[in-house]
Design a protein around this motif. Sequence first.
Motif, mmCIF file in Angstrom:
data_model
loop_
_atom_site.group_PDB
_atom_site.id
_atom_site.type_symbol
_atom_site.label_atom_id
_atom_site.label_comp_id
_atom_site.label_asym_id
_atom_site.label_seq_id
_atom_site.Cartn_x
_atom_site.Cartn_y
_atom_site.Cartn_z
ATOM 1 N N PRO A 81 -5.800 17.335 3.214
ATOM 2 C CA PRO A 81 -7.198 17.774 3.180
ATOM 3 C C PRO A 81 -8.073 16.804 2.409
ATOM 4 N N LEU A 82 -9.346 16.847 2.663
ATOM 5 C CA LEU A 82 -10.384 15.949 2.155
ATOM 6 C C LEU A 82 -10.523 14.721 3.036
ATOM 7 N N PHE A 138 -7.332 15.599 8.553
ATOM 8 C CA PHE A 138 -6.955 16.997 8.381
ATOM 9 C C PHE A 138 -7.814 17.886 9.267
ATOM 10 N N ILE A 139 -9.112 17.647 9.261
ATOM 11 C CA ILE A 139 -10.009 18.457 10.081
ATOM 12 C C ILE A 139 -9.621 18.326 11.557
ATOM 13 N N TRP A 187 -6.553 20.365 12.177
ATOM 14 C CA TRP A 187 -6.900 21.774 12.124
ATOM 15 C C TRP A 187 -7.500 22.217 13.456
ATOM 16 N N GLY A 194 -14.248 14.049 6.150
ATOM 17 C CA GLY A 194 -13.295 15.082 5.787
ATOM 18 C C GLY A 194 -13.913 16.176 4.940
ATOM 19 N N ILE A 195 -14.893 15.807 4.097
ATOM 20 C CA ILE A 195 -15.475 16.809 3.211
ATOM 21 C C ILE A 195 -16.658 17.519 3.865
ATOM 22 N N PHE A 196 -17.428 16.799 4.669
ATOM 23 C CA PHE A 196 -18.591 17.400 5.323
ATOM 24 C C PHE A 196 -18.485 17.228 6.830
ATOM 25 N N PRO A 197 -17.576 17.923 7.469
ATOM 26 C CA PRO A 197 -17.424 17.671 8.907
ATOM 27 C C PRO A 197 -18.469 18.348 9.760
ATOM 28 N N ASP A 198 -19.293 19.187 9.153
ATOM 29 C CA ASP A 198 -20.156 20.018 9.988
ATOM 30 C C ASP A 198 -21.141 19.230 10.831
#
Lengths: 696, 490
Positions: free
Chosen positions: B392-393, B397-398, B401, B473-477
């Motif tokens: 994660p991060l 990972f995203i 997922w 990874g931290i702000f995938p939106d």
Amino acid sequence: MAKQKLLVSKSSARSTVLVILSLLFFLVFVASMSNWFGLGDAIASSEALVRIAMRDEWLLVLLILPILGGFLQLSLGSKHVKWRDRVVIGTTFLDLALSLLIYPNALDGGIQIDFPRLLGLGLHFHVDMLGYAMILITNVVWLFVMIFTHVYIGHEKRSTRFYFFLALTYAMVLGAVAAADLFTMYLYFEIMTVASYLLVVHDQKDDSIKAAGTYLFMGLFGGFLILAAMLLLYFEVGDLRFLSALNALNDVGSIKYWILGLLIAGFGVKAGVVPLHIWLPRAHPVAPTPASALLSGILIKVGAYGILRVATSYYFPLEGSADATWLTVKTVGFFVIWLGILTMSVGVFMALQQAHVKKMLAYHSVSQMGYIVMGVGIAMYLGDHGAIGYAGAVYHILNHALFKSLLFLVAGVVSHHTHEMDMYKLGGLWKKLPVTTILSIVASLGIAGIPLFNGFVSKSILHHGIVEAVHEGSWVFQIAEIVFLVVSAGTVASFVKMNYHLFFKKTERKYDSIGFEWDGMNAAMIGLSFFIVAIGLAPGFLIETVILPQIRLMGFDPHFVEEAFAHLEYFNPTDILTMAGVAAAGYLIFHFGTKHHWFHLHLPRWMSFDYLIIFPLYQLLYRSCKILDRKNQAKWEEDERLLSIAGTNDTDTFSRIRRAVVRLSDATEGPIMQGDALIYAGLIAASLIILFLTAI
Amino acid sequence: MIENLPILVVLAMVVFAVTIPFWKKLSFRFTLILGGIVLVSALVANVAIWNHVQANGEILFRFGGHLPFLGIEFKIDAFASMFSLFVATLSLLIYLYSSGDKTEGIEQPEFFRFYVLFFLMLFSMYGILFSNDIFNTYVFIEILSLTSCAIVSIKRKKEAYAAAFRYVMLNEIGSLSFLLGIAFLYMSTGRLNIDLLRDALHTGTIQANVWMAVAFFTAGLGLKAAVFPFHIWLPDAYASAPTTSSAMLSSIVSKMYLVILIKVYAKVFGFDLLKGSALSTLLLVLASLGMILGSVYALAQKDLKRMLGYSSVSQIGYVLLGIAFFSEAGLRSAFFHMISHGLTKAALFLAVGIVIYLKQSRSVKGFEGTGFQMPIAMSVFAVAAFSMIGIPLTSGFIAKWNLGIAAETASQFGFLVLIVVSSFLNAMYFLPILFTAFFKDPADGPQRAKPEKIPAPMLVSIGALAVMILLLGIFPDWLMTMIDVVLAGF
């Protein structure tokens, strides 16, 4: 060579003052909670104080402070060692103070902080009393270990790096136990695994790299199991928060068992549950002492916390639900109890065989984690009467953190002075290291569960739990109870053995190089032992302040909870007599064991867990590779010859699997690369035929 | 004005490529700067195009004003625009790296040829993305194949020639398959424009030769995208190519073929046609094999770049898995994974390029002490490796997922096991490199050798890639919303 040293150096005086200060802090805390001298009322009536204490932001500060401290000390580096050490200890001390501060807020419905937009699913924190208990014990143990470290590590290279990774691990542990949903917890958990790997591998010797590699691979493996469970849970339930998911899960059939199983296995790797414990006895001897203390003291607890949290939040029904909804957790709880029994037995058995002090302590960690996992199992198995198991598990987490870290620090002091870790080669240290000896005895009394020391209460509660399981469940748990008592006796035996061999045995060795000095290490260890004794003398305090409030929040039957806990006399005769019997049995085991050499069993090579679990897989792979690679028979035979020459436990399982995979790919890569046209034509024909057939 | 930007971008690439021989006569430095300007303006233009497309819908450009069934049409919708943004960003970063290139012997006189090929590749990639005519796409694919083959063999070494030759042979077979697919489609519908093809295919019954076309498209594009077991050309090609070429190929070019595959499946045939068919099963099988066997072979490699090549095969398997579900969740994961892997693979190859140049060896074993000699390069490598493993991060990972969610949405829970196993295999070959780099001391020298001097553009480039991996990874939106906009148009 006579050494003229100051009995007390300036920095050790400072450390002592710091220890005393933190203990005073605690006294104030206890005083206000128990309302000594009306202190609690005075504080509660002061509105300004209450308002300050109830702010949610303190949690955020608590979580971020270690990282900031880590970077700050990184920039100070080895050029400003004094300030660097001050930053490290200062941040830990501040974090402890903060954790005491947030108690009233956590008690009052829990602290909740949300960051919805990060990482896709958002980061969510929620500290209820279970999380609070974990935060509290983490901060306490971490502070004293940090004070120990700054004296211990004075001579080690790359200490700045070590501190940085310690700070990172610290922040990750706090985040993992403060998480409100599985996703946040997973994030912190994974990074915690990587950060703690960096601690274990610190001295960069070949052994350390290998052992740390095993640790990291197994940690990641556990993480992936949790990820799979998390994906399933997210898909079925839609929300990963630690709330009852039974509404969504009840109708999906076997998937709910898969999820719980994967989660238990995934967290179980970190918790050291047999058979996933194999990294523990390898990682602890090679890590620096403070890292081992924290690994055993705190990090493996996060694994147990994980199992407890997922089992009791997702699978516990909301208040006042029908009996049937407890079924899942009861079924799985049955197996978890046996898992705990297995873990505790294997742990103590292997511990008795060890000569290396740290390896012995590592196996004891496995064994005590077995106690905790058994407690979790009881909480699950007894359903709405499971409060006893829950309390026992949580209490034992707190206690074990204290006495296990103290034991590792003792081992560290011994190795620091004598450079020897084989207990059979030591002895008679009580003359030269009297303080350490006393502390070792205190910690051993704690772990053995002797009354007036902290282990007694948690082990008694766990004993009550297993007896309850016999009453309410099946007679089969009688066996579990007997094993429980035997393992406790074995624990006593093992620590009698350790203390005898390390401190009391008559020996001809003269330890000329050890002079008596009071240093920060002693102060830190005394700080920890203070808690062991204090909890032992007043066991109800923790239950009233931290454990019971949480139990009341969960879906346990309130009538049963009150009945079980309100009338709990901690020093009742039955428990004391049981403990006396166990202690006597333990001493007898030690006595006869030493006489008849029971403690030097050499298990055959094939009996290690490596072999039993991974060997069949390895053999399968190996044999199929051999068949595929008929051309290279000579290479295979050479390989086998080399393997049989190598030492018994040296050939690491992972490298064997890796070698087999390498062989497999070497064997098959060539043909594929050369047969390209054939493959292409073949695949085109196959797909055409398939598509043709479906089209018609 | 904005309507013309896509064409201008494409034209700028080809014009610059063709005129490089003139610019280099002034000074090579000047050529580099001019190229940088061209790429930066392309990036800016792409951002403007994306904003325009998001607000106003697709841009249609008819060459010569001819009607679609007669002429060539460029359609820039959200799908094309998002990927052209991706190409623009990555090409800029790789270009930045190459401008500081002291690594791996592209000899001085060859530099300008490299950039000619580089810009021609970009020209063809933009063309592929924007074109709405399937035969036009084929032309661009051919240009891409030939230029990428040339860029592999630019080092003029024997092994490079052998690898490039195999690459061009197999790629041509792939292109010819694609052409044959077009032929079948033309035979049944008489159309070459993608929109018209779709309309024609959806009226009336589906003839057998449409399925033949599907098969040939799949095989051809699979061959070019290195889907298992067509990946055979890939390890040699990546290994013997110079660093920047490998980075270009693995991060951008391989994605282009997958983009065309998606375009063909979605826009020509339509997912509803393909969803329940045996094609889905076939792709699932190939994807699974690729995911596992790619990593298995990567484990065994002793040459670092070959290892990364096989790792690419595995990752392409992931993307294919997302596509094979023929669902919205699957496409979402495929898109995210393509972008995430583009960043990650570029970071890996570029970081490794620095290490290989300074160590003068491509062996997997030779990493001792590199963590201290080249801290930035190895840190970027570590971040990218974590992204591949799926910690994660990081963006990886995203991506995993989302892939897991896509598998579950299609009720294929068994694939979760595959994802977990292949992630673990990834860890098995990346982590030992990190272990030796940071924690083993080199046999000869002291523990902390001084960091080597590495040209700034290279460090900036790989640093930017690592930062993007972490940010994603931290702000995938923000990327997910872009992908949702794209998916709305499917």
